[in-house]
Write an enzyme that holds these catalytic residues in place. Structure first.
Site, mmCIF file in Angstrom:
data_model
loop_
_atom_site.group_PDB
_atom_site.id
_atom_site.type_symbol
_atom_site.label_atom_id
_atom_site.label_comp_id
_atom_site.label_asym_id
_atom_site.label_seq_id
_atom_site.Cartn_x
_atom_site.Cartn_y
_atom_site.Cartn_z
ATOM 1 N N CYS A 1 0.853 -1.189 0.000
ATOM 2 C CA CYS A 1 0.000 0.000 0.000
ATOM 3 C C CYS A 1 0.891 1.242 0.000
ATOM 4 C CB CYS A 1 -0.870 0.036 1.252
ATOM 5 S SG CYS A 1 -1.796 -1.476 1.523
ATOM 6 N N ARG B 1 1.515 1.350 -5.861
ATOM 7 C CA ARG B 1 1.688 0.397 -4.753
ATOM 8 C C ARG B 1 0.394 -0.301 -4.364
ATOM 9 N NH1 ARG B 1 6.433 1.219 -2.056
ATOM 10 N NH2 ARG B 1 5.590 0.253 -0.193
ATOM 11 N N TRP C 1 -3.832 -1.877 -1.187
ATOM 12 C CA TRP C 1 -3.811 -3.152 -1.910
ATOM 13 C C TRP C 1 -4.307 -4.164 -0.893
ATOM 14 C CZ3 TRP C 1 0.306 -7.291 -2.046
ATOM 15 C CH2 TRP C 1 0.010 -8.262 -3.024
ATOM 16 N N ASN D 1 0.547 -0.241 6.146
ATOM 17 C CA ASN D 1 0.967 -1.056 5.009
ATOM 18 C C ASN D 1 1.522 -2.345 5.588
ATOM 19 O OD1 ASN D 1 1.902 -2.122 2.630
ATOM 20 N ND2 ASN D 1 3.789 -0.916 2.623
ATOM 21 N N GLY D 2 0.958 -3.493 5.173
ATOM 22 C CA GLY D 2 1.501 -4.770 5.651
ATOM 23 C C GLY D 2 0.394 -5.668 6.159
ATOM 24 N N GLU E 1 10.182 -14.980 -18.936
ATOM 25 C CA GLU E 1 9.829 -13.577 -18.679
ATOM 26 C C GLU E 1 8.788 -13.084 -19.671
ATOM 27 O OE1 GLU E 1 9.862 -11.424 -16.592
ATOM 28 O OE2 GLU E 1 9.716 -9.489 -17.614
ATOM 29 N N LYS F 1 5.031 -11.605 -18.740
ATOM 30 C CA LYS F 1 4.524 -10.295 -19.195
ATOM 31 C C LYS F 1 3.129 -10.445 -19.788
ATOM 32 C CE LYS F 1 7.373 -7.444 -17.764
ATOM 33 N NZ LYS F 1 7.478 -8.361 -16.641
ATOM 34 N N GLU G 1 0.586 -11.184 -16.932
ATOM 35 C CA GLU G 1 0.269 -10.110 -15.970
ATOM 36 C C GLU G 1 -0.315 -8.879 -16.643
ATOM 37 O OE1 GLU G 1 3.526 -8.476 -13.744
ATOM 38 O OE2 GLU G 1 4.940 -8.770 -15.365
ATOM 39 N N HIS H 1 8.878 -33.547 -24.407
ATOM 40 C CA HIS H 1 8.564 -34.193 -23.121
ATOM 41 C C HIS H 1 7.210 -33.742 -22.607
ATOM 42 C CE1 HIS H 1 12.669 -35.633 -23.187
ATOM 43 N NE2 HIS H 1 13.054 -34.401 -23.473
ATOM 44 N N LYS I 1 3.094 -3.392 -7.226
ATOM 45 C CA LYS I 1 4.462 -3.254 -7.727
ATOM 46 C C LYS I 1 5.466 -4.012 -6.854
ATOM 47 C CE LYS I 1 7.772 -1.837 -10.316
ATOM 48 N NZ LYS I 1 7.961 -2.549 -11.609
#
Ligand code: AGP
Length: 627
Positions: A2, A27, A74, A98-99, A500, A504, A507, A523, A622
């Site tokens: 947050c 955030r 968040w 925050n947390g 990666e 992308k 997300e 396989h 983030k």
């Protein structure tokens, strides 16, 4: 994760706080709120959804006080809603957090047993209740905070105010970042310096279990036992402009286009361009962090050489995109320096009872320097006696402060939740580290070192070339959205880039994509392939080109539609691909820095085509500062 802004000073707190929250919206953005003094009381305004909804409400509000706190959320405990939005208020106490308070259930039970009127589903409100009980007992906000700190377990950064002390803000932390901005007769307490850079560049970084009391223009930090602590004031040299979009529609696109400069900035401190050699600068092994920037580079390099000479193995630990950079680091260090390398994701490392052999260098990679799992991992590595090195983008961040040695991405603030320039900057730093280790271990000679350094020095201009193809990536993205599934594949250093690239797409465009080692096709994944499956094949002209080409043919033979990234013009590949995206000819160590760009742009354009929020994708934040 947050965003927190606290303000005490002569300016209009509403403008300062909302302006700061805008810089911190990356955030978390599922609700927001402010609590600001007005006529001796604390007026609170909150709104569900993005900050703009709070701004709409605040347009009709005025405040005549000079103390206030604000928060952009968040959600962890309690879904996104106005009643769960911060600040939380109990009997004149207001606070933002925050947390995560891990022992919230036990605290909730105790408060209910004492008749507390709990109005939200959050853990944060419980802290406000505890604080209200303590100010009733002590009549003093700072003492009340000292009395509750030991009750709280978990990760928390909290800023609190009390109506009866209209000139006082108290903040404390254990885990997520909290920074005190020292202005002229005004003070800020924020999650990230960006929230108040336009007002001050002088900051105090709170350590875990420290408490700060801001009373008028006085700022005093205390230990959890109430002992005054003298803290170093750090000057930050980031300009406010660097965090604006500079004309781009999204922070992510701005940051994609910043990569040539970011990659140059990442290597600049470590490259001796006269001798085409690597001299890692100011790693500061076992030096106090704020001093790192003022070390004597020659003495520090001697210290770094001595310490790295004793390294017999490397262990990378990271999360998400940073973990894929670590995978590239494995190929670079093992190939160039011939030192064994392990890579681990932090959320697994910290719980798997890891064995860390003697003379192991544990390297954490973290853009934010605040990822909870990576922070816990570096602490565990240190407990086990390992030498640690942090590669991060935020100086003085929690992980940066924990590490024995420090390397920086130097890519400037990365606001887009999807990491781009920090990734390529990390690959650049890993190139420098690999070459330095290779020379120290006599695995490469001066001529080879020069070859690697010259290859790296050409990367920024080669990035400009790849970026100039953006229109092709936009067209390809238009075609790609018709596919049901996406397999990204590569070999060698292109395998982590496949991982990666798939991340992308997941997300940003919320589409299912998998990254795979191309040699793994037979396989299992081959069964997935038909005309609805898009295969993104990363096949630069390197020593694995032929092998990867046969994997591409295997996919085509089963009807797979191939989007191909390869070096220069390749007639056959262009003919057999739905889309062919050319890469400049480059050294194998630089190919990963170049080949990730088309994948970033493909995902960016697809997300835009689908109308999604590129800078703030759903469900994400983030930096994941909680488990
Ligand atoms: C990358 O695009 C994601 N935002 C995510 O995987 C991120 O890389 C991960 O959370 C690690 O963050 P860090 O580098 O700040 O530790």
């Amino acid at each position: 994760m947050c965003g927190i802004v606290g303000y005490l000073g002569p300016l209009n707190p509403k403008d300062v706080i909302v302006g700061g929250l805008k810089k911190l919206e990356y955030r978390g953005y599922d609700s927001a709120g402010v609590a600001i003094l007005h006529d001796g009381r604390t007026k609170r305004v909150r709104a569900e959804g993005k900050l703009k909804f709070l701004e709409e409400k605040l347009a009709h509000e005025s405040f005549n006080g000079h103390l206030g706190i604000g928060h952009t959320r968040w959600a962890t405990h309690g879904g996104p809603s106005e009643r769960n939005a911060h600040p939380h208020q109990v009997r004149g106490i207001s606070l933002v957090h925050n947390g995560i308070i891990e022992n919230y259930a036990e605290i909730r039970r105790e408060l209910l047993a004492r008749g507390a009127d709990i109005s939200s589903d959050t853990d944060t409100e419980l802290v406000a209740h505890l604080l209200a009980e303590e100010v009733d007992r002590t009549g003093h906000l700072l003492k009340a905070v000292q009395n509750i700190l030991d009750r709280l377990q978990g990760a928390f950064s909290i800023v609190a105010m009390w109506e009866k002390e209209p000139d006082t803000m108290v903040a404390f932390k254990d885990g997520p970042p909290l920074v005190v901005g020292l202005g002229d007769q005004q003070t800020f307490v924020v999650s990230d310096v960006q929230a108040c850079l336009q007002y001050t560049k002088k900051f105090i970084y709170l350590e875990d279990r420290e408490i700060v009391e801001v009373k008028g223009a006085q700022v005093q930090v205390y230990s959890s036992r109430g002992v005054p602590i003298t803290k170093k004031v750090v000057e930050i040299d980031l300009s406010p402009e660097s965090v604006e979009k500079q004309g781009h529609p999204h922070f992510m696109l701005k940051e994609i286009y910043e990569q040539p400069r970011a990659v140059a900035a990442a290597m600049e401190p470590h490259i001796d361009t006269r001798n085409f050699a690597v001299r890692l600068k100011n790693v500061g092994f076992n030096e106090p962090l704020p001093g790192v920037d003022s070390l004597d580079p020659l003495k520090d390099w001697e210290n770094t050489r001595k310490i790295l000479n004793g390294v017999e193995r490397v262990m990378f630990i990271a999360c998400g995109t940073s973990s894929y950079a670590a995978m590239v680091g494995k190929y670079l260090i093992e190939t160039i320096a011939r030192i064994p390398v392990e890579t681990d994701i932090a959320s697994e490392f910290r719980y798997r009872h890891p064995v860390i052999p003697p003379n192991t260098l544990v390297i954490t990679i973290s853009q934010s320097g605040e990822t909870a799992d990576t922070l816990a991992a570096i602490r565990l590595a240190k407990e086990k006696g390992a030498l640690t090195l942090s590669i991060c983008n935020v100086r003085h961040s929690s992980i940066d402060r924990e590490a024995h040695g420090h390397l920086y991405m130097n890519s400037g603030p990365e606001i887009g939740v999807a990491s781009t320039k920090a990734f390529t900057s990390t690959l650049t730093v890993l190139n420098c580290l690999s070459v330095a280790l290779g020379r120290l271990k006599n695995a490469i000679n001066a001529a080879e070192e020069k070859e690697f350094v010259q290859a790296l020095l050409s990367a920024p201009s080669q990035l400009e070339v790849v970026l100039s193809y953006d229109k092709y990536f936009g067209e390809a993205a238009n075609r790609l959205k018709l596919f049901r599934g996406f397999l990204y594949m590569g070999r060698g250093v292109s395998f982590p880039i496949a991982m990666e690239g798939a991340l992308k797409l997941k997300e940003l465009a919320y589409l299912h994509a998998e990254g795979y080692a191309a040699g793994e096709m037979k396989h299992g994944p081959l069964a997935l392939i038909d005309e609805n499956m898009a295969i993104v094949m990363i096949i630069p002209a390197d020593q694995l080109f032929e092998k990867t080409l046969s994997n591409l043919e295997e996919a085509r033979a089963r009807g797979g539609k191939v989007i191909c990234l390869s070096t220069g013009e390749h007639e056959h590949l262009r003919k057999v691909s739905e889309y062919y995206l050319p890469l400049p000819k480059a050294h194998w160590t630089v190919n990963p820095i170049l080949s990730v760009i088309p994948l970033q742009l493909l995902s960016y354009h697809m997300a835009c085509n689908l109308g999604y929020d590129v800078d703030q994708p759903r469900n994400l934040a983030k930096s994941v500062t909680v488990e």
